[in-house]
Design a protein around this motif. Sequence first.
Motif: not given
Length: 139
Positions: A77-82, A117-120, A124-129
């Motif tokens: 899935w598209p993922s974003f840190h912010s 809470p396992d993003g870069p 440190g966040l991973r918005y899994c969209i």
Amino acid sequence: MFFKSKPATTDFPIQRSEEEWRAALDPMAFRVLRQHATERAGTSPLNAEKREGVFHCAGCGTPLFESDTKFESGTGWPSFHSRIEGNVGETEDNSFFMRRTEVHCAACGGHLGHVFPDGPEPTGLRYCINGAALEFKPV
């Protein structure tokens, strides 16, 4: 296939009837945005989108994520840190016997996905969209 969680009950600035949403959205976008479904991993062409631009809500056009915050998470899935501050809301999601944080468009309430809470860095966040919830506009 998709999974369904219960819809949010909060009022949002952009309001439409179910019939209006159905007419405005393709079937998968309707299921994701309005019925809280999840598209199958790896099915969205936006997962591979690498151009400079902004990802908007497919339901109402609100800008949600900038392309320089997108990263490859390996989830499908598209993922974003912010997120774009003020345009993405959060609610607690206790469906499927787990506790997660659901993210939605702050303008229309459309379900986008979840944040983990396992993003870069830097957040440190991973918005899994869900890609079906997004529309990409290059600059």
